[in-house]
Design a protein around this motif. Structure first.
Motif, PDB file in Angstrom:
ATOM      1  N   TYR A  61       0.842  -1.198   0.000  1.00 36.58           N
ATOM      2  CA  TYR A  61       0.000   0.000   0.000  1.00 36.58           C
ATOM      3  C   TYR A  61       0.881   1.254   0.000  1.00 36.58           C
ATOM      4  N   THR A  62       1.895   1.252   0.863  1.00 38.51           N
ATOM      5  CA  THR A  62       2.807   2.397   0.956  1.00 38.51           C
ATOM      6  C   THR A  62       3.596   2.585  -0.336  1.00 38.51           C
ATOM      7  N   THR A  63       4.030   1.471  -0.920  1.00 42.59           N
ATOM      8  CA  THR A  63       4.794   1.530  -2.163  1.00 42.59           C
ATOM      9  C   THR A  63       3.980   2.177  -3.281  1.00 42.59           C
ATOM     10  N   ILE A  64       2.729   1.782  -3.409  1.00 37.08           N
ATOM     11  CA  ILE A  64       1.877   2.303  -4.490  1.00 37.08           C
ATOM     12  C   ILE A  64       1.597   3.787  -4.286  1.00 37.08           C
ATOM     13  N   LEU A  65       1.332   4.190  -3.044  1.00 38.37           N
ATOM     14  CA  LEU A  65       1.094   5.610  -2.779  1.00 38.37           C
ATOM     15  C   LEU A  65       2.336   6.432  -3.084  1.00 38.37           C
ATOM     16  N   ASP A  66       3.492   5.861  -2.776  1.00 35.79           N
ATOM     17  CA  ASP A  66       4.746   6.557  -3.055  1.00 35.79           C
ATOM     18  C   ASP A  66       4.946   6.724  -4.569  1.00 35.79           C
ATOM     19  N   ILE A  67       4.610   5.687  -5.315  1.00 36.71           N
ATOM     20  CA  ILE A  67       4.716   5.759  -6.781  1.00 36.71           C
ATOM     21  C   ILE A  67       3.783   6.834  -7.327  1.00 36.71           C
ATOM     22  N   ARG A  68       2.574   6.886  -6.808  1.00 41.53           N
ATOM     23  CA  ARG A  68       1.608   7.882  -7.282  1.00 41.53           C
ATOM     24  C   ARG A  68       2.076   9.312  -6.996  1.00 41.53           C
ATOM     25  N   LYS A  69       2.699   9.497  -5.837  1.00 40.10           N
ATOM     26  CA  LYS A  69       3.204  10.828  -5.514  1.00 40.10           C
ATOM     27  C   LYS A  69       4.313  11.236  -6.482  1.00 40.10           C
ATOM     28  N   LYS A  70       5.203  10.319  -6.775  1.00 40.48           N
ATOM     29  CA  LYS A  70       6.330  10.630  -7.654  1.00 40.48           C
ATOM     30  C   LYS A  70       5.891  10.784  -9.105  1.00 40.48           C
ATOM     31  N   ALA A  71       4.817  10.071  -9.473  1.00 37.24           N
ATOM     32  CA  ALA A  71       4.376  10.081 -10.874  1.00 37.24           C
ATOM     33  C   ALA A  71       3.866  11.449 -11.316  1.00 37.24           C
ATOM     34  N   VAL A  72       3.472  12.300 -10.378  1.00 31.83           N
ATOM     35  CA  VAL A  72       2.952  13.628 -10.748  1.00 31.83           C
ATOM     36  C   VAL A  72       4.030  14.706 -10.699  1.00 31.83           C
ATOM     37  N   LEU A  73       5.230  14.344 -10.275  1.00 33.50           N
ATOM     38  CA  LEU A  73       6.314  15.319 -10.197  1.00 33.50           C
ATOM     39  C   LEU A  73       6.812  15.673 -11.597  1.00 33.50           C
ATOM     40  N   SER A  74       7.196  16.905 -11.762  1.00 29.81           N
ATOM     41  CA  SER A  74       7.695  17.345 -13.071  1.00 29.81           C
ATOM     42  C   SER A  74       8.988  16.643 -13.438  1.00 29.81           C
ATOM     43  N   ASP A  75       9.817  16.289 -12.425  1.00 31.03           N
ATOM     44  CA  ASP A  75      11.082  15.597 -12.712  1.00 31.03           C
ATOM     45  C   ASP A  75      10.829  14.255 -13.397  1.00 31.03           C
ATOM     46  N   PHE A  76       9.717  13.619 -13.026  1.00 29.48           N
ATOM     47  CA  PHE A  76       9.383  12.353 -13.676  1.00 29.48           C
ATOM     48  C   PHE A  76       8.748  12.580 -15.040  1.00 29.48           C
ATOM     49  N   ARG A  77       7.822  13.504 -15.111  1.00 33.10           N
ATOM     50  CA  ARG A  77       7.060  13.712 -16.342  1.00 33.10           C
ATOM     51  C   ARG A  77       7.934  14.163 -17.510  1.00 33.10           C
ATOM     52  N   LYS A  78       9.059  14.820 -17.216  1.00 31.68           N
ATOM     53  CA  LYS A  78       9.925  15.291 -18.301  1.00 31.68           C
ATOM     54  C   LYS A  78      10.960  14.259 -18.751  1.00 31.68           C
ATOM     55  N   LEU A  79      10.989  13.082 -18.082  1.00 31.36           N
ATOM     56  CA  LEU A  79      11.908  12.027 -18.518  1.00 31.36           C
ATOM     57  C   LEU A  79      11.536  11.543 -19.910  1.00 31.36           C
ATOM     58  N   ASP A  80      12.555  11.033 -20.642  1.00 31.92           N
ATOM     59  CA  ASP A  80      12.300  10.692 -22.041  1.00 31.92           C
ATOM     60  C   ASP A  80      12.619   9.240 -22.394  1.00 31.92           C
ATOM     61  N   ASP A  81      13.041   8.422 -21.423  1.00 30.09           N
ATOM     62  CA  ASP A  81      13.293   7.018 -21.743  1.00 30.09           C
ATOM     63  C   ASP A  81      12.836   6.141 -20.584  1.00 30.09           C
ATOM     64  N   PHE A  82      12.487   4.900 -20.906  1.00 26.70           N
ATOM     65  CA  PHE A  82      11.889   3.996 -19.914  1.00 26.70           C
ATOM     66  C   PHE A  82      12.855   3.575 -18.797  1.00 26.70           C
ATOM     67  N   PRO A  83      14.119   3.213 -19.113  1.00 23.77           N
ATOM     68  CA  PRO A  83      15.022   2.833 -18.023  1.00 23.77           C
ATOM     69  C   PRO A  83      15.137   3.911 -16.953  1.00 23.77           C
ATOM     70  N   ALA A  84      15.245   5.163 -17.384  1.00 21.69           N
ATOM     71  CA  ALA A  84      15.350   6.258 -16.425  1.00 21.69           C
ATOM     72  C   ALA A  84      14.058   6.395 -15.630  1.00 21.69           C
ATOM     73  N   ALA A  85      12.925   6.157 -16.305  1.00 19.79           N
ATOM     74  CA  ALA A  85      11.638   6.254 -15.634  1.00 19.79           C
ATOM     75  C   ALA A  85      11.498   5.215 -14.535  1.00 19.79           C
ATOM     76  N   PHE A  86      11.882   3.962 -14.827  1.00 22.49           N
ATOM     77  CA  PHE A  86      11.800   2.917 -13.802  1.00 22.49           C
ATOM     78  C   PHE A  86      12.782   3.176 -12.677  1.00 22.49           C
ATOM     79  N   ASP A  87      13.968   3.694 -13.024  1.00 26.57           N
ATOM     80  CA  ASP A  87      14.950   4.013 -11.993  1.00 26.57           C
ATOM     81  C   ASP A  87      14.435   5.085 -11.044  1.00 26.57           C
TER      82      ASP A  87
END
Length: 396
Positions: A61-87
């Motif tokens: 539960y904590t892991t998923i909420l943490d992912i959701r929080k990070k998914a809306v950050l601009s640092d994530f949204r501006k990434l351009d490749d999948f390996p960097a996104a998963f990292d």
């Protein structure tokens, strides 16, 4: 770049439920990564979050909420490749607070569904031994130090090394299953786990009955019904190419068809497959003595089919054999030992070797596990050749 987490049902349900996947999309392309597992009854499909009934609820539960929080950050949204996104999401620790005993309960339930009741019983015994030592146990608590304390505790109780090794090996198998499922990271807590509990290695006891003793069995007529049944079922195992007692106990009426017996070795669990042998006159004679005549019953023999009922039947069977061995002076070869149901499988194999039956043919008659996937779909030996070998061995 977008990310979400879902219970991914497309690939079907596996041993540990459906995979819970981190799904990342970018430029009309999608990549997925499994971050856990869940059964549907432990999952809220509306919120895409685990329910409190999930064994790993807190961490997942904590892991998923943490992912959701990070998914809306601009640092994530501006990434351009999948390996960097998963990292970007990889700094979360593995879910190691999963309750170990709950995990074992699911494994036991799985084995029972596969008719691997013997293994399930071993798992229960090991779980009970560890629960006595540590009533609460999470995966993260399983360390080399914990295993060492458990060994010392078992020795203080006076338990033999053989039992201690079985307990540790069983816990290790459950731990490794969780690692394989991707539920936890392997911290390798079992390195040196069996040090100090060594046992003397022995060659397998392949004791068997002589052909002369088998003929004496065929001519026995005992007044005590239980003793006669013990002898009859020893012979039936032999006539059925050394079939395990449990496989005979659970035979169904429709397993006998067109003068053949269709057997499935329950011992193999999910690796089991059906094979057939000849229904000989000798075997049919014994079956007729004990078969259930009620047409509404599906099983060949009328005894209760619960696992505990089979255990009682097996224990009584082996106890009767022990009594008969003493009263009738029955000896095993090449070195005398206790007569049990296991002896009949060794006896058939040995008689087959004495009869110069080709090893692969003998293995096929006995339903040994097949290693080559091609042999699952076709028999290596023609039916007539298998039947001739079977008749040669049993002497009919």
């Amino acid at each position: 770049m977008k990310a979400t987490v879902k219970l991914y049902k497309t690939d079907g349900q596996g041993e540990y439920g459906f995979p819970v996947k981190l799904i990342i999309s970018h430029n009309r392309k999608t990549r997925r990564k499994t971050i856990g597992y869940s059964f549907e009854e432990d999952w809220d499909l509306t919120s895409n979050l685990p329910l409190p009934s999930h064994d790993d609820f807190e961490d997942l539960y904590t892991t998923i909420l943490d992912i959701r929080k990070k998914a809306v950050l601009s640092d994530f949204r501006k990434l351009d490749d999948f390996p960097a996104a998963f990292d970007f999401f990889s700094d979360k620790k593995p879910t190691v607070s999963l309750n170990f005993y709950s995990w074992m309960d699911k494994r036991i339930k799985l084995m029972e569904s596969q008719n691997r009741n013997g293994n399930a019983s071993i798992y229960r015994d090991a779980k009970k031994a560890f629960e006595t030592f540590s009533p609460q146990l999470n995966f993260k608590d399983i360390t080399p130090q914990f295993i060492e304390r458990f060994k010392n505790y078992q020795k203080e109780l006076g338990n033999k090394n053989t039992s201690i090794r079985v307990y540790i090996a069983t816990i290790r198998a459950n731990y490794n299953a969780a690692v394989k499922a991707g539920v936890i990271e392997d911290k390798k807590p079992f390195i040196g786990a069996l040090d100090g509990v060594k046992i003397k290695k022995r060659r397998a006891k392949n004791r068997y009955l002589s052909e002369e003793t088998l003929r004496e069995f065929e001519n026995l007529s005992l007044e005590h019904p239980s003793y006669q049944r013990a002898i009859d079922f020893c012979l039936l195992q032999f006539y059925f190419c050394g079939a395990d007692l449990i496989d005979i106990y659970y035979l169904k009426k429709n397993d006998l068809s067109n003068n053949r017996v269709f057997l499935t070795r329950r011992k193999l669990g999910d690796r089991q497959y059906e094979f057939d042998i000849l229904l000989t006159e000798k075997a049919q004679h014994i079956i007729d003595k004990y078969k259930c005549d009620n047409p509404k019953k599906e099983y060949l023999f009328s005894w209760p089919k619960a696992w505990t009922s089979y255990k009682t039947f097996r224990d009584n069977h082996n106890r009767n054999l022990k009594i008969l061995q003493k009263r009738l002076a029955i000896e095993l070869l090449p070195k005398n030992d206790n007569l049990t149901s296991k002896v009949m499988r060794h006896t058939f194999a040995t008689m087959g070797k004495f009869a110069r039956i080709e090893e692969d043919l003998l293995r096929e008659l006995m339903g040994h596990e097949r290693n080559d996937i091609d042999t699952v779909y076709k028999d290596k030996y023609p039916e007539a050749e298998r039947d001739a070998a079977q008749l040669k061995i049993i002497g009919q």
